[in-house]
Design an enzyme around this catalytic site. Sequence first.
Site, PDB file in Angstrom:
ATOM      1  N   GLU A 171     -40.223  94.908  75.086  1.00 34.09           N
ATOM      2  CA  GLU A 171     -40.914  95.415  76.269  1.00 34.09           C
ATOM      3  C   GLU A 171     -39.847  96.057  77.158  1.00 34.09           C
ATOM      4  O   GLU A 171     -38.837  95.413  77.455  1.00 34.09           O
ATOM      5  CB  GLU A 171     -41.595  94.260  77.013  1.00 34.09           C
ATOM      6  CG  GLU A 171     -42.398  94.769  78.175  1.00 34.09           C
ATOM      7  CD  GLU A 171     -43.079  93.668  78.993  1.00 34.09           C
ATOM      8  OE1 GLU A 171     -43.012  92.489  78.613  1.00 34.09           O
ATOM      9  OE2 GLU A 171     -43.670  94.032  80.035  1.00 34.09           O
ATOM     10  N   ARG A 196     -36.002  81.309  68.343  1.00 30.43           N
ATOM     11  CA  ARG A 196     -35.211  82.175  69.224  1.00 30.43           C
ATOM     12  C   ARG A 196     -33.754  81.782  69.164  1.00 30.43           C
ATOM     13  O   ARG A 196     -33.418  80.638  68.873  1.00 30.43           O
ATOM     14  CB  ARG A 196     -35.650  81.988  70.686  1.00 30.43           C
ATOM     15  CG  ARG A 196     -37.007  82.489  71.007  1.00 30.43           C
ATOM     16  CD  ARG A 196     -37.339  82.134  72.452  1.00 30.43           C
ATOM     17  NE  ARG A 196     -36.840  83.130  73.388  1.00 30.43           N
ATOM     18  CZ  ARG A 196     -37.510  84.239  73.704  1.00 30.43           C
ATOM     19  NH1 ARG A 196     -38.659  84.508  73.126  1.00 30.43           N
ATOM     20  NH2 ARG A 196     -37.019  85.083  74.577  1.00 30.43           N
ATOM     21  N   LYS A 202     -35.204  87.721  80.329  1.00 34.48           N
ATOM     22  CA  LYS A 202     -35.036  88.954  81.104  1.00 34.48           C
ATOM     23  C   LYS A 202     -35.360  88.722  82.574  1.00 34.48           C
ATOM     24  O   LYS A 202     -34.768  89.365  83.435  1.00 34.48           O
ATOM     25  CB  LYS A 202     -35.928  90.049  80.520  1.00 34.48           C
ATOM     26  CG  LYS A 202     -35.239  90.777  79.370  1.00 34.48           C
ATOM     27  CD  LYS A 202     -36.075  91.944  78.895  1.00 34.48           C
ATOM     28  CE  LYS A 202     -37.069  91.472  77.880  1.00 34.48           C
ATOM     29  NZ  LYS A 202     -37.949  92.512  77.369  1.00 34.48           N
TER      30      LYS A 202
HETATM   31  P1  ATP Z   1     -37.401  87.564  77.401  1.00 37.13           P
HETATM   32  O1  ATP Z   1     -37.947  86.186  77.401  1.00 37.13           O
HETATM   33  O2  ATP Z   1     -35.935  87.639  77.460  1.00 37.13           O
HETATM   34  O3  ATP Z   1     -38.077  88.460  78.390  1.00 37.13           O
HETATM   35  P2  ATP Z   1     -39.070  88.664  75.420  1.00 37.13           P
HETATM   36  O4  ATP Z   1     -39.417  87.970  74.155  1.00 37.13           O
HETATM   37  O5  ATP Z   1     -40.115  88.708  76.470  1.00 37.13           O
HETATM   38  O6  ATP Z   1     -37.712  88.095  75.951  1.00 37.13           O
HETATM   39  P3  ATP Z   1     -39.297  91.261  74.366  1.00 37.13           P
HETATM   40  O7  ATP Z   1     -38.781  92.524  74.912  1.00 37.13           O
HETATM   41  O8  ATP Z   1     -40.754  91.047  74.358  1.00 37.13           O
HETATM   42  O9  ATP Z   1     -38.581  90.120  75.155  1.00 37.13           O
HETATM   43  O10 ATP Z   1     -38.676  90.981  72.932  1.00 37.13           O
HETATM   44  C1  ATP Z   1     -38.616  91.908  71.893  1.00 37.13           C
HETATM   45  C2  ATP Z   1     -38.425  91.165  70.608  1.00 37.13           C
HETATM   46  O11 ATP Z   1     -37.206  90.421  70.659  1.00 37.13           O
HETATM   47  C3  ATP Z   1     -39.535  90.191  70.359  1.00 37.13           C
HETATM   48  O12 ATP Z   1     -39.940  90.289  69.015  1.00 37.13           O
HETATM   49  C4  ATP Z   1     -38.920  88.854  70.654  1.00 37.13           C
HETATM   50  O13 ATP Z   1     -39.498  87.847  69.873  1.00 37.13           O
HETATM   51  C5  ATP Z   1     -37.452  89.076  70.311  1.00 37.13           C
HETATM   52  N1  ATP Z   1     -36.604  88.182  71.086  1.00 37.13           N
HETATM   53  C6  ATP Z   1     -36.527  88.087  72.428  1.00 37.13           C
HETATM   54  N2  ATP Z   1     -35.664  87.112  72.791  1.00 37.13           N
HETATM   55  C7  ATP Z   1     -35.190  86.578  71.639  1.00 37.13           C
HETATM   56  C8  ATP Z   1     -34.269  85.534  71.336  1.00 37.13           C
HETATM   57  N3  ATP Z   1     -33.668  84.837  72.293  1.00 37.13           N
HETATM   58  N4  ATP Z   1     -34.009  85.280  70.037  1.00 37.13           N
HETATM   59  C9  ATP Z   1     -34.605  85.974  69.073  1.00 37.13           C
HETATM   60  N5  ATP Z   1     -35.478  86.967  69.285  1.00 37.13           N
HETATM   61  C10 ATP Z   1     -35.772  87.274  70.558  1.00 37.13           C
HETATM   62 MG    MG Z   2     -41.806  89.455  76.794  1.00 44.11          MG
END
Ligand code: ATP
Ligand code: MG
Length: 555
Positions: A34, A259, A269
């Site tokens: 995102e 994760r 984020k």
């Molecule tokens: P955050 O919690 O940091 O906002 P998010 O999952 O909301 O992370 P996205 O931009 O939606 O962030 O993530 C894009 C991709 O990266 C998704 O498929 C998510 O599962 C993966 N991802 C995000 N954080 C991690 C992590 N700590 N380890 C592995 N994969 C991750």
């Molecule tokens: Mg997200």
Amino acid sequence: MTEDVKPVNFIRQIIDEDLSSGKHTEIVTRFPPEPNGYLHIGHAKSIWLNFGIKDDYQGKCTLRFDDTNPVREDAEFVTAIEEDVRWLGYKWTAIAHASDYFEQFHDYAVELIRKGLAYVDSLGADEIRNLRGTLSEPGADSPYRNRSIEENLALFSKMRAGEFANGEHVLRAKIDMSSPNINLRDPILYRIRHHPHQRTGDKWCIYPMYDFAHGQGDAIEGVTHSLCTLEFEDHRALYEWFIENLSVPSKPRQIEFSRLNLNYTVMSKRMLTQLVEQGYVHGWDDPRMPTISGLRRRGYTPASIRNFIASVGITKKSNIIEMGVLENCIREDLDPVAPRAMAVLRPLKVVIENYPEGESEILDVPNHPANPDMGTRKITLSREIYIDRDDYMDEPPKKFFRLGPGREVRLRYGFIVKCTDVIRDVTGQAIELRVQFDPETRGGNQPVGRKIKGIIHWVSANHCANAEIRLYDRLFSQANPLADKTKEFTDSINPESLEVLENCKVEMSLSTSSSDTRYQFERTGYFYPDKESSAGKLIFNRIVTLRDTWAKLAG
Ligand code: ATP
Ligand code: MG
């Protein structure tokens, strides 16, 4: 871990089976960030997994921006994400945006309404939440749940046409308010948001929820294996319900993995945004940040990050990885290739009294002690030099093999000097050392009758450059900054996470070297020119110390 060996993990095993059974002939994955912040090292795990599979199976991998929430998203983040993925060494097959499919998502919503599987709810957000039930109690139906298909179609069309204010109505799936899986209790599919979108502008005032967009986006793109993190495990039933009930072109299989979590940092984020916006760090690419851009600016290499992820591996088990593991990956990457150089971080002037004034000698020294292919460079030794303050003590303990009054030490690549006098300021602090050198000990020769153990680094006072050196340490002083629920995570920021040394002395060769060289400053650590560094003002970031100083603290 080397990159020539293909990774083995449970997801690749599933893919192998799907290929050998003929279920798929081509593997399609995607990385779906995102664009509401910069990528962090956790994202690198997902990138490594999805793009690595594409590369090893000659498949396809889309970089898809899940831009369903116009309020939080920004084009700056899109550009940064693309740059980070490229820098990590990956190429996407195509770029896509959830917003490319807004029309199609809308049509899917209409399809559900027509099938009696979605309805417009006119309750407010609080009322919807209150009727949702809990983990132990079922939810209750909304009074609007049984609107007719015609009424729902008419209302949804008016929602789209902008006839209602934010929050007046939502579109919900009609599934089961008493399902044990809360995600299936009539989840919201669309909401009204009078807010321009960074790509579609004012075209839409209704936006799909992430859950409604994600799986259908995968299906439209023909994603065969939709790889996501464990928190989406409970959403899988919902995604499958959509896929079953919609005329989508393909049926992706979702597989979850854990994760990446690292200690001594935070990885959401939302929290990283807070660190940036509240000025705890100097931007998203502050070298203390766990962001890809922060690690890049600090001097981490793409290979070190890929090796780190490979060593952690892909499983379903949640755990927290030691920051020391990441730090070791960059040490291992740099040790065999980083040119050595001498830099004095906290200079102490030394005058070699028996060295003739106005003379100097040029030493041809190796760029790497174990790799002759890396060649040599010339450094100058003369009467006045700088050594590191830490290499001198007024009252050295027995095991201190460096300088002290009356003591001897070898200058790296030079000769042995003996401290004969100390000049002090009014407070008694040593500000200059007077030494005598032993010409017999040039070229590594040992003196007769005495063994000198210590070797220190130095630079010639008239043949060096000034530099600013930024010493970075871990951003948090607590292994888990979120552990104490009574405190803000920002309370455990390490006050010593950045120390700026402005008056450092580095060997002259560093003033003309490439801005993309990572050095080992002898006895000090690995360093990388900051993006603000220039020939006029050298600035180096410490990537990592030579050894893990935190391991000692913990042990
Ligand atoms: P955050 O919690 O940091 O906002 P998010 O999952 O909301 O992370 P996205 O931009 O939606 O962030 O993530 C894009 C991709 O990266 C998704 O498929 C998510 O599962 C993966 N991802 C995000 N954080 C991690 C992590 N700590 N380890 C592995 N994969 C991750
Ligand atoms: Mg997200």
